[in-house]
Design a protein around this motif. Structure first.
Motif, PDB file in Angstrom:
ATOM      1  N   VAL A 223      29.402  30.037  27.736  1.00 53.76           N
ATOM      2  CA  VAL A 223      28.602  31.218  27.396  1.00 53.76           C
ATOM      3  C   VAL A 223      28.655  32.227  28.538  1.00 53.76           C
ATOM      4  N   TYR A 224      28.462  31.748  29.777  1.00 60.40           N
ATOM      5  CA  TYR A 224      28.503  32.657  30.933  1.00 60.40           C
ATOM      6  C   TYR A 224      29.866  33.340  31.027  1.00 60.40           C
ATOM      7  N   ALA A 225      30.938  32.559  30.917  1.00 60.37           N
ATOM      8  CA  ALA A 225      32.283  33.122  31.059  1.00 60.37           C
ATOM      9  C   ALA A 225      32.567  34.163  29.983  1.00 60.37           C
ATOM     10  N   LEU A 226      32.117  33.901  28.752  1.00 64.64           N
ATOM     11  CA  LEU A 226      32.342  34.865  27.680  1.00 64.64           C
ATOM     12  C   LEU A 226      31.542  36.142  27.926  1.00 64.64           C
ATOM     13  N   CYS A 227      30.288  36.012  28.368  1.00 61.63           N
ATOM     14  CA  CYS A 227      29.477  37.198  28.634  1.00 61.63           C
ATOM     15  C   CYS A 227      30.021  37.982  29.829  1.00 61.63           C
ATOM     16  N   ALA A 228      30.542  37.284  30.845  1.00 62.96           N
ATOM     17  CA  ALA A 228      31.181  37.975  31.970  1.00 62.96           C
ATOM     18  C   ALA A 228      32.416  38.725  31.499  1.00 62.96           C
ATOM     19  N   THR A 229      33.141  38.139  30.557  1.00 61.98           N
ATOM     20  CA  THR A 229      34.318  38.792  29.982  1.00 61.98           C
ATOM     21  C   THR A 229      33.924  40.052  29.222  1.00 61.98           C
ATOM     22  N   LEU A 230      32.884  39.956  28.392  1.00 63.78           N
ATOM     23  CA  LEU A 230      32.414  41.116  27.639  1.00 63.78           C
ATOM     24  C   LEU A 230      31.939  42.210  28.591  1.00 63.78           C
ATOM     25  N   TYR A 231      31.237  41.812  29.643  1.00 67.31           N
ATOM     26  CA  TYR A 231      30.728  42.749  30.646  1.00 67.31           C
ATOM     27  C   TYR A 231      31.891  43.542  31.248  1.00 67.31           C
ATOM     28  N   TYR A 232      32.929  42.838  31.653  1.00 63.30           N
ATOM     29  CA  TYR A 232      34.095  43.501  32.251  1.00 63.30           C
ATOM     30  C   TYR A 232      34.778  44.434  31.270  1.00 63.30           C
ATOM     31  N   LEU A 233      34.985  43.952  30.050  1.00 63.19           N
ATOM     32  CA  LEU A 233      35.743  44.735  29.073  1.00 63.19           C
ATOM     33  C   LEU A 233      35.019  46.014  28.680  1.00 63.19           C
ATOM     34  N   MET A 234      33.684  45.983  28.638  1.00 61.55           N
ATOM     35  CA  MET A 234      32.935  47.155  28.192  1.00 61.55           C
ATOM     36  C   MET A 234      32.550  48.098  29.323  1.00 61.55           C
ATOM     37  N   THR A 235      32.605  47.618  30.573  1.00 63.03           N
ATOM     38  CA  THR A 235      32.231  48.466  31.705  1.00 63.03           C
ATOM     39  C   THR A 235      33.414  48.836  32.584  1.00 63.03           C
ATOM     40  N   GLY A 236      34.480  48.041  32.568  1.00 64.11           N
ATOM     41  CA  GLY A 236      35.594  48.240  33.481  1.00 64.11           C
ATOM     42  C   GLY A 236      35.329  47.705  34.868  1.00 64.11           C
ATOM     43  N   VAL A 237      34.235  46.955  35.050  1.00 63.58           N
ATOM     44  CA  VAL A 237      33.846  46.425  36.361  1.00 63.58           C
ATOM     45  C   VAL A 237      33.667  44.912  36.248  1.00 63.58           C
ATOM     46  N   VAL A 238      34.259  44.163  37.171  1.00 67.67           N
ATOM     47  CA  VAL A 238      34.085  42.713  37.157  1.00 67.67           C
ATOM     48  C   VAL A 238      32.705  42.357  37.725  1.00 67.67           C
ATOM     49  N   PRO A 239      32.035  41.354  37.160  1.00 69.93           N
ATOM     50  CA  PRO A 239      30.726  40.961  37.691  1.00 69.93           C
ATOM     51  C   PRO A 239      30.852  40.391  39.105  1.00 69.93           C
ATOM     52  N   PRO A 240      29.753  40.387  39.876  1.00 67.43           N
ATOM     53  CA  PRO A 240      29.783  39.748  41.194  1.00 67.43           C
ATOM     54  C   PRO A 240      30.045  38.247  41.063  1.00 67.43           C
ATOM     55  N   LEU A 241      30.553  37.633  42.130  1.00 67.60           N
ATOM     56  CA  LEU A 241      30.728  36.185  42.139  1.00 67.60           C
ATOM     57  C   LEU A 241      29.374  35.512  41.896  1.00 67.60           C
ATOM     58  N   SER A 242      29.359  34.535  41.005  1.00 63.67           N
ATOM     59  CA  SER A 242      28.086  33.900  40.660  1.00 63.67           C
ATOM     60  C   SER A 242      27.392  33.244  41.856  1.00 63.67           C
ATOM     61  N   PRO A 243      28.098  32.564  42.810  1.00 57.28           N
ATOM     62  CA  PRO A 243      27.379  32.008  43.957  1.00 57.28           C
ATOM     63  C   PRO A 243      26.709  33.082  44.809  1.00 57.28           C
ATOM     64  N   ASP A 244      27.322  34.268  44.887  1.00 63.38           N
ATOM     65  CA  ASP A 244      26.725  35.349  45.661  1.00 63.38           C
ATOM     66  C   ASP A 244      25.427  35.844  45.034  1.00 63.38           C
ATOM     67  N   ARG A 245      25.297  35.653  43.727  1.00 62.96           N
ATOM     68  CA  ARG A 245      24.100  36.132  43.035  1.00 62.96           C
ATOM     69  C   ARG A 245      22.892  35.224  43.256  1.00 62.96           C
ATOM     70  N   LEU A 246      23.096  34.060  43.844  1.00 65.45           N
ATOM     71  CA  LEU A 246      21.976  33.147  44.095  1.00 65.45           C
ATOM     72  C   LEU A 246      21.026  33.698  45.145  1.00 65.45           C
ATOM     73  N   GLU A 247      21.559  34.386  46.141  1.00 64.29           N
ATOM     74  CA  GLU A 247      20.735  34.908  47.232  1.00 64.29           C
ATOM     75  C   GLU A 247      20.128  36.268  46.879  1.00 64.29           C
ATOM     76  N   GLY A 248      20.943  37.154  46.367  1.00 64.18           N
ATOM     77  CA  GLY A 248      20.468  38.475  45.978  1.00 64.18           C
ATOM     78  C   GLY A 248      21.326  38.983  44.847  1.00 64.18           C
ATOM     79  N   ASP A 249      20.744  39.113  43.664  1.00 66.36           N
ATOM     80  CA  ASP A 249      21.532  39.441  42.481  1.00 66.36           C
ATOM     81  C   ASP A 249      21.789  40.946  42.410  1.00 66.36           C
ATOM     82  N   GLU A 250      23.063  41.319  42.528  1.00 65.46           N
ATOM     83  CA  GLU A 250      23.439  42.728  42.488  1.00 65.46           C
ATOM     84  C   GLU A 250      24.127  43.101  41.171  1.00 65.46           C
ATOM     85  N   LEU A 251      23.967  42.240  40.163  1.00 67.26           N
ATOM     86  CA  LEU A 251      24.562  42.540  38.861  1.00 67.26           C
ATOM     87  C   LEU A 251      23.856  43.753  38.247  1.00 67.26           C
TER      88      LEU A 251
END
Length: 379
Positions: A223-251
């Motif tokens: 589910v996460y991978a598919l939503c990250a794919t949709l996010y990229y395809l519709m925005t043109g921007v790749v999401p932040p690395l998921s481990p980096d989002r544990l400390e401070g989420d910049e999504l």
């Protein structure tokens, strides 16, 4: 093999013939090479049919011998053999289940040349990251989302059978000529078994945090991978690395990057991108319900029979990025693309025009206005 060997040294030459379980195959050309294997375009000799043939060739543990067979690197024999057994077992499993319209068909699997091979249908579509490039850097939500329903249904069925894909990304979904979406490259697929230690596989920016460990993966991982794919395809921007989002989420919310989403659609995608698995959408069925709540879904066209596909120069392992064995924090292998001029987010009256009740209600209101105008004119 020498440390400075080129990629061509690792690949089998065109014209190489391999005897499979069901058919004999002649290699035509290399289609792509990733962390786990090399994919070739091949001809099935008995029926003069093109197929995609994937060779198990993990870069970290395999080497090509002088006779062109595959062997393990020094001190990597146990790892290589264990990986090949998993690859062969999962290939047999994938070949055994009934064909699904939105999933590439696995046609044969066999061991030869010191390694294992997986034979799949040759797809005639365009990988979604290439489709986004063709459309100016992103795919509009109104073009992409209505095509998702059959894919979500088939992924739900795979999950119900206990199969995880574990490598959903823009390069692993094809946009077919009839508008269908088709998932491919099951080289990383595994069964969901609670006690099983899974190989750590990551595709940077599209993998959730649990894929950086050997436990805790489930349907919510895809589910996460598919939503990250949709996010990229519709925005043109790749999401932040998921481990980096544990400390401070910049999504950033997709609409802030120009994605034309309704509040319900944006909420569904962000729910699927929750960092912690327990906070995330748990299944493809739930994701479908959240995405299409109150929306009209365009029915998928009738799928073509698998045997009738016409090959084109696209394959099951495009070069968008490669799966890697995780050892150190992995940086994304592609740069964030230049963001094209952002379309206006769906807002105001346009948001409600996508609802199924909009036009009946608008017609009724218009009728009342006309009636009042007539009464005022008469009296």
């Amino acid at each position: 093999m020498a440390a400075n060997a080129t990629e061509n040294d690792m690949r089998l030459a065109p014209g190489t013939v391999l005897a499979g379980t069901l058919h004999t195959y002649r290699l035509q050309r290399v289609l792509g090479q990733g962390g786990f294997g090399i994919t070739y375009e091949a001809e099935e000799l008995e029926r003069n049919k093109r197929v995609a043939l994937k060779e198990y060739f993990p870069m970290w543990s395999a080497m090509r011998k002088g006779d062109r067979s595959v062997g393990a690197k020094p001190e990597r024999e146990e790892e290589f053999q264990a990986g090949m057994q998993r690859f062969s077992g999962e290939a047999r499993m994938l070949a055994s289940f009934r064909p699904l319209p939105s999933v590439v068909q696995v046609m044969d699997c066999f061991q030869a040349n010191g390694t294992a091979y997986l034979v799949m249908e040759f797809l005639d579509g365009v990988p979604l990251h290439r489709k986004a490039e063709q459309m100016g850097g992103r795919i509009p939500a109104e073009e992409l989302l209505p095509r998702l329903s059959p894919l979500l249904d088939d992924l739900e069925e795979l999950h119900q059978m206990g199969i995880l894909h574990r490598d959903i990304a823009p390069d692993n979904i094809m946009w077919m000529p009839d508008g269908r979406l088709k998932l491919m490259d099951f080289g990383s697929a595994r069964r969901m078994e609670g006690s099983q230690h899974l190989t750590i596989i990551t595709k940077p920016r599209f993998a959730p945090v649990e894929q950086y460990t050997t436990r805790g993966q489930g349907s919510y991982t895809d589910v996460y991978a598919l939503c990250a794919t949709l996010y990229y395809l519709m925005t043109g921007v790749v999401p932040p690395l998921s481990p980096d989002r544990l400390e401070g989420d910049e999504l950033k919310a997709p609409t802030l990057l120009g994605a034309g989403l309704t509040p319900e659609e944006e909420s569904a995608i962000l729910h699927g991108l929750a960092v912690q698995p327990k906070d995330r959408t748990q299944s493809m069925r739930e994701l479908k319900e959240e995405l299409f709540r109150g929306s009209v879904v365009i029915p998928a066209p009738d799928p073509k029979p698998v045997e009738e596909v016409t090959p084109k120069p696209w394959d099951v392992t495009s070069g968008f990025t490669t799966s890697t064995m995780y050892q150190e924090p992995v940086e994304n292998t592609i740069q964030d693309p230049v963001i094209p001029p952002a379309p206006k987010p769906v807002s105001g009256i346009r948001r409600y025009m996508r609802k199924p009740w909009f036009y009946p209600v608008a017609g009724a209101v218009l009728g009342v206005i006309v009636l009042l105008a007539i009464l005022l004119a008469v009296f």
